[in-house]
Write an enzyme that holds these catalytic residues in place. Sequence first.
Site, PDB file in Angstrom:
ATOM      1  N   CYS A 129      -0.097 -20.060  -6.234  1.00  0.00           N
ATOM      2  CA  CYS A 129       0.413 -20.380  -4.891  1.00  0.00           C
ATOM      3  C   CYS A 129       1.928 -20.228  -4.735  1.00  0.00           C
ATOM      4  CB  CYS A 129      -0.019 -21.789  -4.508  1.00  0.00           C
ATOM      5  SG  CYS A 129       0.323 -22.991  -5.788  1.00  0.00           S
ATOM      6  N   HIS A 243       4.670 -25.338  -0.261  1.00  0.00           N
ATOM      7  CA  HIS A 243       5.643 -25.152  -1.335  1.00  0.00           C
ATOM      8  C   HIS A 243       6.861 -24.407  -0.777  1.00  0.00           C
ATOM      9  CE1 HIS A 243       2.592 -26.562  -3.944  1.00  0.00           C
ATOM     10  NE2 HIS A 243       2.360 -25.495  -4.677  1.00  0.00           N
TER      11      HIS A 243
HETATM   12  C1  2RA Z   1       0.548 -26.503  -8.325  1.00  0.00           C
HETATM   13  N1  2RA Z   1       0.304 -24.119  -8.546  1.00  0.00           N
HETATM   14  O1  2RA Z   1       1.200 -26.511  -7.270  1.00  0.00           O
HETATM   15  C2  2RA Z   1      -0.328 -25.347  -8.710  1.00  0.00           C
HETATM   16  C3  2RA Z   1      -1.625 -25.424  -7.998  1.00  0.00           C
HETATM   17  N2  2RA Z   1      -2.456 -24.331  -8.294  1.00  0.00           N
HETATM   18  O2  2RA Z   1       0.561 -27.403  -9.130  1.00  0.00           O
END
Ligand code: 2RA
EC number: 1.2.1.11
Length: 338
Positions: A129, A243
């Site tokens: 991600c 994110h």
């Molecule tokens: C996280 N990338 O954000 C991981 C989730 N797949 O921890």
Amino acid sequence: MAVNVAVVGATGAVGDLIRRVLTERQFPVKTIKFLASEKSAGKTVEFAGKPYTVEPINAAAFKDVQIVLSSTPSGVSKEFSPIAAKAGAIVVDNSSAWRMDPDCPLVVPEVNPEELHNAKKGIVANPNCVAIPLTVAVKPLMALAKVKRIIVCTYQSSSGKGAKGLADFESQLTAFATGKPVPAPTSHRAQLAGNVITLDWTLDPNGYTEEENKVVNETKKILGDTALGVSPTCVRVPVKIAHSEAVNIEFDRPVSVAEAKAALASAPGVVLMDEAKGEFPQPIHATGSDHTFVGRVRLDPSNPNALNLWLVADNLRKGAASNAVQCAEELVRRGIVK
Ligand code: 2RA
């Protein structure tokens, strides 16, 4: 062409969202079934206004299925994705099980959709991600000049740890805000409320976390450049969903802010936010969207060949469910699904 679909891991956070995204994007479904572990089999889920009973994952369940959208732990995918592929389906897999397998393309539809034709094992891997929005933003800049190196620092939301991460987020932030004792984390490595966590993932022998190593390896694979330098620091922050990434991109020549902004403004999947209008990307903008929001594009004051930018994307949607459904759309559009 309408196709027979199976959603595997249908009761998890991403499986749940895949169901919603399929409806939102009006994916051409002929038939659909929902599969999950024995523990969740028998539950009812809703799709397009109709109830469906969740079935257990087993070889017989993949008969006549053309596309599998899978979101399970890696071990489950290692066992069942080849079985589904052998039964004739193409699997789009959200786990990390197949991402670095040379016979499995790692696909972001805005970046490397042509790779979908190279699914020799019948499995397409859905990337990490962080790597997905990073490559969505860097790809249009690669048309301006050769990208030599990317330095990326992440600000990753609690939902990256799934339902348990979100439970920590809710209980800890509520307690923190009301001055009550903050409950111990159940999924995050340390207290999240009022804190940031630089080691929220397993530490690999090279001193980087598993997440940081995924960002390095997957970014290079998606962008098709094994010589690309990628230097990551991944951090968990007390944000619910989406994110953020602070990205420094070094080219082989100076690239102006105007050139970069023009390329980003017309890039598929990118929403360029204009600080001159007081706009800057924030997790609350990206939550619920399939776009990568980019802003704060500026020259690196320490390197004439580098730019800095900030990007944000919904890790559950573009970072997982929506990217997988977009891959499925491309598989149909390109006639790869038969
Ligand atoms: C996280 N990338 O954000 C991981 C989730 N797949 O921890």
